[in-house]
Structure formats: C-alpha cells, structure tokens
Design a protein around this motif. Structure first.
Motif, PDB file in Angstrom:
ATOM      1  N   ASP A  21       0.819  -1.212   0.000  1.00 27.60           N
ATOM      2  CA  ASP A  21       0.000   0.000   0.000  1.00 27.60           C
ATOM      3  C   ASP A  21       0.856   1.267   0.000  1.00 27.60           C
ATOM      4  O   ASP A  21       0.510   2.247  -0.646  1.00 27.60           O
ATOM      5  CB  ASP A  21      -0.953   0.004   1.194  1.00 27.60           C
ATOM      6  CG  ASP A  21      -2.125  -0.948   0.994  1.00 27.60           C
ATOM      7  OD1 ASP A  21      -2.579  -1.560   1.972  1.00 27.60           O
ATOM      8  OD2 ASP A  21      -2.574  -1.076  -0.163  1.00 27.60           O
ATOM      9  N   ALA A  34      -3.495   7.153   8.664  1.00 24.99           N
ATOM     10  CA  ALA A  34      -4.647   6.350   9.091  1.00 24.99           C
ATOM     11  C   ALA A  34      -4.532   4.919   8.571  1.00 24.99           C
ATOM     12  O   ALA A  34      -3.961   4.674   7.526  1.00 24.99           O
ATOM     13  CB  ALA A  34      -5.929   6.985   8.588  1.00 24.99           C
ATOM     14  N   SER A  35      -5.089   3.975   9.332  1.00 22.15           N
ATOM     15  CA  SER A  35      -5.169   2.582   8.868  1.00 22.15           C
ATOM     16  C   SER A  35      -6.568   2.320   8.345  1.00 22.15           C
ATOM     17  O   SER A  35      -7.544   2.861   8.860  1.00 22.15           O
ATOM     18  CB  SER A  35      -4.951   1.587  10.009  1.00 22.15           C
ATOM     19  OG  SER A  35      -3.801   1.894  10.691  1.00 22.15           O
ATOM     20  N   TRP A  36      -6.642   1.495   7.359  1.00 16.56           N
ATOM     21  CA  TRP A  36      -7.945   1.242   6.743  1.00 16.56           C
ATOM     22  C   TRP A  36      -8.324  -0.233   6.786  1.00 16.56           C
ATOM     23  O   TRP A  36      -9.309  -0.620   6.168  1.00 16.56           O
ATOM     24  CB  TRP A  36      -7.929   1.767   5.313  1.00 16.56           C
ATOM     25  CG  TRP A  36      -7.672   3.236   5.258  1.00 16.56           C
ATOM     26  CD1 TRP A  36      -6.452   3.837   5.079  1.00 16.56           C
ATOM     27  CD2 TRP A  36      -8.599   4.303   5.417  1.00 16.56           C
ATOM     28  NE1 TRP A  36      -6.605   5.208   5.112  1.00 16.56           N
ATOM     29  CE2 TRP A  36      -7.901   5.513   5.305  1.00 16.56           C
ATOM     30  CE3 TRP A  36      -9.985   4.345   5.630  1.00 16.56           C
ATOM     31  CZ2 TRP A  36      -8.530   6.762   5.408  1.00 16.56           C
ATOM     32  CZ3 TRP A  36     -10.603   5.580   5.734  1.00 16.56           C
ATOM     33  CH2 TRP A  36      -9.868   6.771   5.617  1.00 16.56           C
ATOM     34  N   LEU A  51      -7.792   8.807  -0.640  1.00 14.36           N
ATOM     35  CA  LEU A  51      -8.066   8.594   0.788  1.00 14.36           C
ATOM     36  C   LEU A  51      -6.773   8.468   1.588  1.00 14.36           C
ATOM     37  O   LEU A  51      -6.645   9.026   2.682  1.00 14.36           O
ATOM     38  CB  LEU A  51      -8.899   7.321   0.991  1.00 14.36           C
ATOM     39  CG  LEU A  51     -10.404   7.513   0.986  1.00 14.36           C
ATOM     40  CD1 LEU A  51     -11.097   6.179   1.166  1.00 14.36           C
ATOM     41  CD2 LEU A  51     -10.850   8.483   2.068  1.00 14.36           C
ATOM     42  N   TYR A  88      -5.925  11.378   4.495  1.00 13.56           N
ATOM     43  CA  TYR A  88      -5.887  11.020   5.919  1.00 13.56           C
ATOM     44  C   TYR A  88      -4.543  10.384   6.241  1.00 13.56           C
ATOM     45  O   TYR A  88      -4.463   9.181   6.515  1.00 13.56           O
ATOM     46  CB  TYR A  88      -7.024  10.055   6.254  1.00 13.56           C
ATOM     47  CG  TYR A  88      -8.392  10.643   6.038  1.00 13.56           C
ATOM     48  CD1 TYR A  88      -9.018  10.547   4.797  1.00 13.56           C
ATOM     49  CD2 TYR A  88      -9.062  11.315   7.058  1.00 13.56           C
ATOM     50  CE1 TYR A  88     -10.264  11.103   4.591  1.00 13.56           C
ATOM     51  CE2 TYR A  88     -10.317  11.863   6.859  1.00 13.56           C
ATOM     52  CZ  TYR A  88     -10.908  11.753   5.620  1.00 13.56           C
ATOM     53  OH  TYR A  88     -12.150  12.296   5.412  1.00 13.56           O
TER      54      TYR A  88
END
Lengths: 332, 95, 249
Positions: C67, C247-249, C240, C244
């Motif tokens: 990612d 942040a973890s998704w 996204l 952010y």
C-alpha cells in the motif's frame, strides 16, 4: 426446457374446467403444506406464478442496482486489499442477480423482459439502493447493515416452496456472509481509528440506520401480500418479525463498535427480551419507492446508459455467432 | 433495445473428480463457447468446479410432470431394487 | 534504483494500473456477464500487483508495504507501460487494450517461470494460469467484435489504430532489460516480441482486422514518463490515503 414447456402448460390451463381448477389448487396447496418443492413444469396457480415473478425479479434488480452504490468506491478504496475485497463483493452481487434472473426465467419471463421493466421504471427494486455513498464509511455501513438485513430476509427464503428460488437463495446465502463480515470489519477499523475516521463511521451509521429498517417493508398491518405469500410458503416470517430480529442483533453490534444508533427511543426491554425502537418515517419510504429518493434517477440512468452504450457490443456478438453458424452449415 | 436476446443455456458443473455434473442454473450467451466462459465466471468463482457442461435450454427435453405417475410410480413398489430390502445377518461381513 | 527493483516495479505497476482501469467498468458493462468477466480480470491483475509490489518493497529494503508503494508514490515513480494508463473508452477500446497486454503477459509469464529469480518464477507460475484465461477472453471478444457488425468492426479497428503506438514501448530494450536478461531474470525482449507478434497476428486475422503499421512513437512509462492520464488515475486511487495521512484502513 424451462421457458418452452410453459407455453403448452398455459394452453392446457385454459381448458381446465372450474371443478378441475379447484381440485388442482387444492392439490397444489397440499403439496406446499407438506413442504414439497414446486418445480418449473409443475402446475401452479397463475397468482403464485405472478407473485414469484414479481418477487424474484425485484430481488434480482436489487442485486444489480446494488452494485452501483458500492462500485462507486472501487477506484478509491483506501488499500489494495480493500479494493480487491470490494470488487469481489460487487462481482458477487452481479452473480446473485444472475442466479435470480435465472430462477425467474424458469417461470416464463425472459431476462430481457425483466430488464426492460427495470429500465422503464415499471419494476421496483429495494429502496435502500437509492441512497448515496458519499464516504468510504458508507461501504462499511452497507456491508454491516444492508447486507445484514438482506441475510435476515434471505435465510428463510432458502426454504421457500419454489425449488429454483430456494436453490438460488442457498447459493446466495453461502456467499453473503463474507459481505457482512467485510462491512463490519471496515466499521471496526474506522471506529478504532483517527477522530476523523470515527466521525466518518458515526455519520454513515446515522444515514443508513433508518433506511435499513425500512428494507423489511411496511408494518405487517399495511402489508398487502404477506398473508397469501405466507400460505404459499414464499414468505416465511412477517416484516415486523424480521425487523425486530434485526434490531435485536444489530444494536449490540453498534455498542461494540462504540457508535450510537440514531434513535433516541432505542432501549432494551427486560420484560420482552427485545429492543424497543422509535417510529419509522414511512413518508420517506413511500417517496423513495415512488422514485423521489436521493439517487433513484442516477441509479436507473446508470443502468440505462450501460444498456444503451453496450448495445452495439451485444449486437456484434449475436452477428458473429450467426456468421459462424452459417459458415458451419455451408462447410457441412 | 432488446430485439435479439442472447439464447439461454443450462449449466452443469462437476464439483470434483468422482462426482457427477450437477445442474446449477443458467446463463445467456451467443454460442456454446461464450456460455462456457460465462458459466465459469458466474458459477465457479469459489473453485466449485473441475468441469462445466452447457446445453442450450431449447435442446433439453424434460419429462412431463403429469406423466410422473406412469413414469415413476411403478418403481415405487419394486423395493427389491434397494439393498435394505434384503435381511442379511449382522455376522456376515462385506455385503 | 537498482535494475531488479525497477524491473519488478514495471511488472507490478502495469498490473496495478490495468486492474484499476478495469475496476471502473463494474456495473457499467454491456451485459451482466461481462461485468463479472471484467471484474474477474481486474481481481486477478490486482492480485498480481499485490504480490509483485510486496516483493518490490522487500528488494527496496525501506520497509515499504504494497500500500505504501501503490498509494504513496507520485507518478514519475510509477513504472507501468503507458498503454495501460490509457482511458477505457468504449468496450471495444478496453478489450483491444486488454488483448495487447494479455498476449504480452502470457508470453512474459511463461518465460519468467524459468527465471533465475525464484520469487518471480513463483509469481509468474500463478499469474500464468490466470493470464491464459485473460487471453482467451480478450481474444474471443476481439474476434466477435472484429467480425461482428460493420459498426463493431469500425470501432475496434479504430481502437487498434489508436493504441498500437503504445505497443512499441513493450519491446524497446533499455539498460534494465539488458541487465535482467543477462542475469537470466528476464527473457530477451526480441524473443518475446516475435511470439507476441505471432499471437496478435493470429487473432487479428480471425477478427478480420488490419494490423496497424509501427509508429516511431515513444512514451516510456517504464521509465516514469507518463501521459496525462496517469495523474488523474492516481489522484482517484490515492486520494483517501493522502487525505488522511497515517490512518489505517
């Protein structure tokens, strides 16, 4: 087999005398009462056939239209894993639509006829898909709440009296459980994340809670079709029963997430061992059903465009197959 | 928009070697080759199959349910076709 | 950047960007069956991208995940072929683009099974099974559309004419290609090209389509020089993650 045999069945049915018709109906009801499955070429009352066509095709349309609100986030999914899972989920929904169109076709209606009904606005589909998905949290909320409600509706239908519909539902339910789990997992990740993510999750719950409750349909008292559908074992539980069960199961899940259900009247009733909840705004429901929901136009426009823009493709495939057939017969 | 619909094909999938093909539903396609591709995409996403048969729905001949009595009743009382009809003492193995 | 890392990123980014493009079709295809078919292709390609990006992160040795690489790099660091970032256009354009890439990946993965890089060989073996189906799918459709109606023939011929100039890059050998071939990691591009060419010719013949003339055109997406389209694609894909940070998704 399925679509052809029914023509002859129709003609025969016309000549059946009144007494015979009553006998046939009685025998049909006896089979249903005995939990026997009705299969495509079996005799069935016209009303049974039409109710099923309506219900199954509506269900199929819902799956297809349902691909759109979530498909909206495929290109923007926040990680590759989420992207892959979302594509698989939306693909499943397309597949579910196809299983259901298949089942409906066994009753004498064609897929193209059903598509035409959807695009003209004549056929209905689940009101829930007329709501927008402006944030990523909506994808989580849909999986958790909407698929959750759908599963509750669908499991009893696995035992419905019409064989092809029941079998399609068994397939669908097997695939559906991952849908709900992935949605809940998204909500959990957001609820445990940054303050912005928590706010996103709460906002999505605020917007999807009431439409999810409306998915179970009108209160039993207002519901026209329920009694006959229950007698024919097309419907196994009433709208209110299913809705109550949904609230009982889902409210604790919201607690677990640390999110607040947007219902000031929601509370656990120790005496009844159920949650009581506030009144549903049925005017919103009626408006959405009539086509005045936030996204009704967009959803149908998207489906219509896909159909229109794809016409040259379908025609080409048909033309190619025809050419191949002619070549084969000339060579023979 | 829908003048010439793609014909309907019934789909049969063999889940594993050793098992029979089972009817799983139907797909629309212009020809058998496309029907196999569509059947593969619709019915075997979770590794549910090693083999697919597709048959044009119009080519399937089905028995008439009203003939069910004549076709299937006579077999009902020929119970000697079932192994449980025969009483074999427990001591006899491998039967 | 070392040559092996660049080579792996080229493969990874090509699959990623193409998978992303196909993802745009879901819910909008000419028939439900094609929604499922294209989604299936997209899933396979994203799966390949994930495996390859993870490997790239390991080679790089900076602790970057699949990612981090997919969502955190700017476009000049993306090394996909410019062909795959071209917009979908109509179904014909998409499927012609797909055919050109499928024929390439089919030959490439087949050869990579014999790579001296065992990780690449492993990934290629898995991807090869998928790509055989992809090629069958895209070739079938190019034939149906090429030899279908006058309109479909016209549309795919023009798509082919427009996209052909991007195929040059696939076989334009540079330092990275030479180094990887010398190390036995990658097959020689000349071999790949003749096999690719034969496959394409066979399909075009059956589809009654004319093979366009080669054009001295050079986009080198594989070196980070992209068309304007990649910027928009990445803006959507990475939004996204960038909006952010952390942040973890």
């Amino acid at each position: 087999m399925y679509t052809q045999g029914l023509d002859s069945l129709g003609k025969d049915a016309l000549h059946v005398a009144k007494a015979d018709a009553a006998a046939l109906e009685a025998r049909f009801q006896a089979r249903v009462d005995a939990e026997e499955k009705i299969e495509p070429k079996d005799w069935m009352p016209d009303a049974y056939r039409h109710t099923l066509i309506r219900q199954i095709s509506q269900h199929a349309h819902s799956e297809i239209v349902g691909m759109l609100p979530e498909g909206n986030w495929i290109t923007r999914a926040p990680s590759l894993r989420r992207k892959a899972v979302l594509i698989a989920k939306v693909q499943d929904e397309g597949g579910h639509g196809m299983y259901l169109y298949s089942a409906a076709e066994t009753l004498g209606i064609s897929r193209d006829q059903m598509m035409a009904q959807l695009l003209s606005g004549a056929a209905k589909y689940s009101s829930i898909f007329n709501y927008p998905t402006p944030t990523w949290a909506d994808v989580g909320a849909i999986g958790w709440l909407v698929d959750g409600a759908a599963i509750m509706n669908q499991i009893p239908i696995c035992r419905c009296s019409y064989g092809p519909y029941a079998r399609a539902m068994v397939r669908i339910c097997r695939e559906e459980s991952f849908h709900q789990r992935q949605g809940f997992e998204i909500m959990m990740t957001l609820a445990r994340g940054t303050p912005e993510q928590r706010r996103m999750a709460q906002d999505a719950l605020n917007r999807w809670w009431w439409p999810s409750l409306m998915m179970f349909g009108p209160n039993d008292a207002e519901s026209k079709h329920t009694a006959q559908s229950m007698r024919w074992k097309i419907k196994r539980f009433s709208n209110d029963e299913l809705r109550q069960h949904f609230v009982d199961v889902t409210a604790p899940q919201a607690d677990f997430l640390g999110l607040k259900v947007p219902d000031p009247d929601l509370r656990w009733d120790e005496a009844t061992q159920h949650y009581t909840f506030g009144p549903i705004d049925w005017t919103e429901f009626q408006n959405v059903l009539k086509g005045n929901g936030p996204c009704n136009r967009e959803r149908l426009d998207a489906r219509r465009r896909a159909c229109e823009e794809g016409q040259w493709v379908r025609e080409a495939a048909t033309a190619y197959a025809e050419k191949q057939r002619q070549r084969a017969s000339q060579a023979a | 928009m829908f003048e010439k619909e793609w014909p309907l094909f019934e789909v049969f999938v063999r889940p594993r070697s050793g098992l029979e093909h089972k009817h799983v539903g139907s797909v629309h396609a212009v020809d058998a080759r496309m029907a196999i591709e569509h059947a593969r995409d619709v019915y075997t996403r979770r590794q549910e199959g090693v083999s697919i048969w597709v048959v044009k729905s119009s080519e399937v001949t089905a028995s008439d349910p009203s003939d069910a009595d004549a076709l299937f009743e006579p077999a009902k009382d020929k119970v000697y076709r079932h192994p449980t009809f025969y009483a074999i003492p427990d001591e006899v193995k491998n039967l | 950047m070392n040559a092996r890392l660049q080579y792996v990123l080229r493969l990874a980014d090509t699959s990623l960007v193409l998978g992303q493009r196909l993802g745009e079709w879901v819910g909008h295809s000419p028939a439900l069956e094609e929604d499922l078919g294209l989604a299936n292709l997209s899933l396979d390609l994203i799966g390949q991208a994930r495996l390859l990006l993870t490997y790239a992160g390991e080679i790089e040795g900076r602790g970057r995940t699949e990612d981090d690489l997919a969502m955190g790099r700017d476009q000049s660091d993306f090394l996909n072929f410019a062909l795959v970032e071209q917009p979908n256009g109509d179904f014909g354009r998409t499927i012609v683009r797909q055919l050109l890439v499928d024929a390439f990946q089919l030959e490439l993965y087949e050869a990579l099974q014999r790579s001296t890089d065992s990780r690449l060989a492993e990934i290629a073996a898995k991807a090869l099974k998928e790509t055989r189906y992809h090629f069958r799918y895209s070739a079938s459709w190019v034939v149906r559309l090429g030899d279908g109606t006058e309109e479909s023939h016209r549309r795919v011929q023009s798509a082919l004419d427009e996209l052909w100039r991007f195929t040059r890059e696939l076989f334009a050998e540079d330092e990275v290609d030479r180094e990887m071939a010398a190390a036995g990691v990658a097959p020689a591009l000349a071999d790949l090209q003749s096999r690719w060419s034969a496959r394409i010719d066979a399909v075009l013949r059956e589809a009654t389509l004319k093979r366009p003339a080669d054009v001295p055109y050079s986009w080198f997406g594989k070196c980070g020089e992209h068309t304007e389209h990649l910027g928009y694609l990445l803006a959507e894909m990475q939004f996204l993650h960038r909006a952010y940070p952390g942040a973890s998704w």
